[in-house]
Write an enzyme that holds these catalytic residues in place. Structure first.
Site, PDB file in Angstrom:
ATOM      1  N   LYS A  52      -0.394  -7.538  12.737  1.00  0.00           N
ATOM      2  CA  LYS A  52      -1.401  -6.590  12.252  1.00  0.00           C
ATOM      3  C   LYS A  52      -2.701  -6.851  12.994  1.00  0.00           C
ATOM      4  O   LYS A  52      -3.191  -7.976  13.023  1.00  0.00           O
ATOM      5  CB  LYS A  52      -1.596  -6.745  10.741  1.00  0.00           C
ATOM      6  CG  LYS A  52      -2.549  -5.729  10.135  1.00  0.00           C
ATOM      7  CD  LYS A  52      -2.595  -5.827   8.610  1.00  0.00           C
ATOM      8  CE  LYS A  52      -3.525  -4.759   8.030  1.00  0.00           C
ATOM      9  NZ  LYS A  52      -3.534  -4.778   6.548  1.00  0.00           N
ATOM     10  N   TYR A 112      -8.032   1.192  -4.107  1.00  0.00           N
ATOM     11  CA  TYR A 112      -6.731   1.526  -4.664  1.00  0.00           C
ATOM     12  C   TYR A 112      -6.057   0.249  -5.151  1.00  0.00           C
ATOM     13  O   TYR A 112      -6.502  -0.872  -4.878  1.00  0.00           O
ATOM     14  CB  TYR A 112      -5.849   2.217  -3.616  1.00  0.00           C
ATOM     15  CG  TYR A 112      -5.434   1.326  -2.472  1.00  0.00           C
ATOM     16  CD1 TYR A 112      -4.213   0.666  -2.486  1.00  0.00           C
ATOM     17  CD2 TYR A 112      -6.275   1.118  -1.376  1.00  0.00           C
ATOM     18  CE1 TYR A 112      -3.842  -0.175  -1.447  1.00  0.00           C
ATOM     19  CE2 TYR A 112      -5.901   0.283  -0.336  1.00  0.00           C
ATOM     20  CZ  TYR A 112      -4.679  -0.356  -0.375  1.00  0.00           C
ATOM     21  OH  TYR A 112      -4.316  -1.191   0.645  1.00  0.00           O
ATOM     22  N   THR A 171       0.823  -1.209   0.000  1.00  0.00           N
ATOM     23  CA  THR A 171       0.000   0.000   0.000  1.00  0.00           C
ATOM     24  C   THR A 171       0.855   1.256   0.000  1.00  0.00           C
ATOM     25  O   THR A 171       0.477   2.283  -0.562  1.00  0.00           O
ATOM     26  CB  THR A 171      -0.927   0.000   1.236  1.00  0.00           C
ATOM     27  OG1 THR A 171      -1.771  -1.151   1.184  1.00  0.00           O
ATOM     28  CG2 THR A 171      -1.799   1.246   1.275  1.00  0.00           C
ATOM     29  N   THR A 196       1.361  -4.254   4.610  1.00  0.00           N
ATOM     30  CA  THR A 196       1.111  -4.621   6.012  1.00  0.00           C
ATOM     31  C   THR A 196       0.560  -6.036   6.179  1.00  0.00           C
ATOM     32  O   THR A 196       0.723  -6.635   7.251  1.00  0.00           O
ATOM     33  CB  THR A 196       0.098  -3.644   6.651  1.00  0.00           C
ATOM     34  OG1 THR A 196      -1.110  -3.643   5.875  1.00  0.00           O
ATOM     35  CG2 THR A 196       0.663  -2.236   6.723  1.00  0.00           C
ATOM     36  N   ASP A 197      -0.082  -6.581   5.151  1.00  0.00           N
ATOM     37  CA  ASP A 197      -0.790  -7.854   5.318  1.00  0.00           C
ATOM     38  C   ASP A 197       0.120  -8.992   5.770  1.00  0.00           C
ATOM     39  O   ASP A 197      -0.273  -9.822   6.603  1.00  0.00           O
ATOM     40  CB  ASP A 197      -1.482  -8.255   4.009  1.00  0.00           C
ATOM     41  CG  ASP A 197      -2.720  -7.437   3.733  1.00  0.00           C
ATOM     42  OD1 ASP A 197      -3.104  -6.612   4.582  1.00  0.00           O
ATOM     43  OD2 ASP A 197      -3.316  -7.605   2.641  1.00  0.00           O
ATOM     44  N   GLU A 203      -4.184 -28.988  28.560  1.00  0.00           N
ATOM     45  CA  GLU A 203      -5.325 -29.864  28.278  1.00  0.00           C
ATOM     46  C   GLU A 203      -5.003 -30.886  27.195  1.00  0.00           C
ATOM     47  O   GLU A 203      -5.720 -31.883  27.033  1.00  0.00           O
ATOM     48  CB  GLU A 203      -6.530 -29.024  27.873  1.00  0.00           C
ATOM     49  CG  GLU A 203      -7.096 -28.185  29.003  1.00  0.00           C
ATOM     50  CD  GLU A 203      -8.370 -27.467  28.585  1.00  0.00           C
ATOM     51  OE1 GLU A 203      -9.385 -28.162  28.355  1.00  0.00           O
ATOM     52  OE2 GLU A 203      -8.343 -26.230  28.467  1.00  0.00           O
ATOM     53  N   SER A 207       1.217  -7.201  -0.629  1.00  0.00           N
ATOM     54  CA  SER A 207       1.859  -8.228   0.205  1.00  0.00           C
ATOM     55  C   SER A 207       0.998  -9.478   0.372  1.00  0.00           C
ATOM     56  O   SER A 207       1.477 -10.500   0.852  1.00  0.00           O
ATOM     57  CB  SER A 207       2.256  -7.663   1.568  1.00  0.00           C
ATOM     58  OG  SER A 207       1.138  -7.372   2.366  1.00  0.00           O
ATOM     59  N   GLN A 208      -0.271  -9.419  -0.033  1.00  0.00           N
ATOM     60  CA  GLN A 208      -1.069 -10.644  -0.062  1.00  0.00           C
ATOM     61  C   GLN A 208      -0.508 -11.642  -1.081  1.00  0.00           C
ATOM     62  O   GLN A 208      -0.799 -12.834  -1.019  1.00  0.00           O
ATOM     63  CB  GLN A 208      -2.539 -10.345  -0.376  1.00  0.00           C
ATOM     64  CG  GLN A 208      -2.803  -9.816  -1.779  1.00  0.00           C
ATOM     65  CD  GLN A 208      -2.722  -8.305  -1.842  1.00  0.00           C
ATOM     66  OE1 GLN A 208      -2.065  -7.663  -1.027  1.00  0.00           O
ATOM     67  NE2 GLN A 208      -3.420  -7.717  -2.813  1.00  0.00           N
TER      68      GLN A 208
END
Length: 350
Positions: free
Chosen positions: A186, A47, A34, A113-114, A307, A80-81
């Site tokens: 994030k 965008y 971004t 950021t992803d 557990e 970044s995805q």
């Protein structure tokens, strides 16, 4: 009088020397995101990421050249995805090449950021230098009102240029704060304050052209890491399975059939598992798949033998790593061993 004149001359010499002092050399490796995105209107939330070249990003940060001599390289230009193992390996190898050079004092990586936390953690474990690496990004694209990219990039540059940042591991400069990338995640889909360290908080702040540090991570990284990717062209296949109520074996079986070498199971609470899913994980383990339990809660530690009887089942726990970073560590661990005790040791070491 002679002492007075000598003091004046010495002061003038020191002042002149500081004016001509060599600035730190910082290389910016751009990957898109971004921070390099553009929209049709300043008020638009729609965008396209990864549009601006590195030259345009630097042009938006006037004054940075006062703190460092800056060079830029465009590695990729993607959202970044779309980040992948190939780019991770390329970045790690390029960072290692650059940081061996005497004329490189630090690196800044622009990134979306992803998946920034996963890329940064991968570099934290594979870069063999104590020189600073700082990841920066933005939540508002370059054409938005109050775009946060230029300030984050400026803070990244001054952080990478500062001698105080040496030996701190891979860092993230975001929204005035400095984070150890191991702690970072994030936390919000759209807010500029999305980057947080839920367990341990930021390690410092970037203020008035300088980083100020207050604590640092004790987990091993960079020069202390035993992971070496210099000869690797691919990484072991590790997948993530999200746990939930009334879960069946479908997703787990599908990953096993698709040749996963490891699974990060994102369990409820302290990494707990629905009974049907537990049976599927047991079968996966019999086939040699390494199972790491993590938690979907967002903070805290996933602990051994609470557990879930990890010792009896042959499971590993992620400690305080979230699923995406646990996946990174398991991928690297599997490049050197399949021994469960050694892999668990890695999770308590890194």
């Amino acid at each position: 009088m002679k002492r007075f004149k000598l003091s004046i001359m010495l002061a003038l010499f020191c002042s002149a020397s500081s004016l001509f002092a060599e600035k730190p050399n910082v290389v910016i490796l751009a990957t898109g995101g971004t921070i390099a995105g553009k929209s049709d209107a300043a008020t638009s939330t729609k965008y396209t990421a990864g549009q601006l070249p590195i030259e345009d990003l630097l042009a938006a940060v006037p004054g940075a050249e006062e703190y460092a001599s800056i060079k830029g390289e465009q590695v990729v230009n993607i959202g970044s995805q779309a980040m992948n193992d190939k780019v991770w390996l390329t970045l790690a190898k390029r960072c290692n090449e650059l940081l061996k050079q005497e004329d490189v004092d630090g690196i800044v990586i622009t990134h979306g950021t992803d998946t920034k936390e996963a890329t940064g953690y991968f570099l934290n474990l594979t870069v063999k230098s104590d020189k600073p690496i700082v990841l920066v990004s933005s939540m508002r694209n370059s054409t938005s009102i109050s775009a946060d990219g230029p300030k984050n990039l400026f803070d990244g540059i001054i952080t990478a240029a500062a001698p105080e940042s040496k030996g701190m591991g891979v860092l993230v400069a975001s929204n005035d704060y400095i984070y150890a990338v191991r702690d970072l995640t994030k936390t919000n889909t759209t807010n500029v304050a999305t980057m947080k360290a839920p367990n341990w908080g930021p390690i410092g702040v970037a203020y008035n052209g300088k980083p100020y540090y207050y604590h640092k991570t004790l987990r091993k990284h960079t020069t202390e890491s035993e992971f070496d990717v210099s000869e690797l062209t691919k990484l072991p296949k590790v997948d993530i399975v999200y746990g939930y109520s009334n879960m069946d074996a479908t997703a787990i079986n599908a990953f096993v059939e698709n040749k996963s070498k490891g699974l990060i199971f994102v369990g409820v609470g302290n990494g707990n598992i629905y009974p049907d899913a537990l049976e599927a994980l047991k079968e996966a383990r019999k086939k040699g798949v390494v199972i790491v339990r993590a938690s979907r809660t967002g903070s805290g530690r996933t602990t051994l033998d609470a557990e879930v009887d990890d010792k009896a089942l042959g499971f590993v726990v992620a400690d305080d790593l979230n699923a995406q970073k646990a996946r990174v560590l398991l991928m690297l661990a599997l490049t050197k061993t399949n021994d469960l005790a050694e892999i668990q040791k890695d999770f308590f070491t890194y």
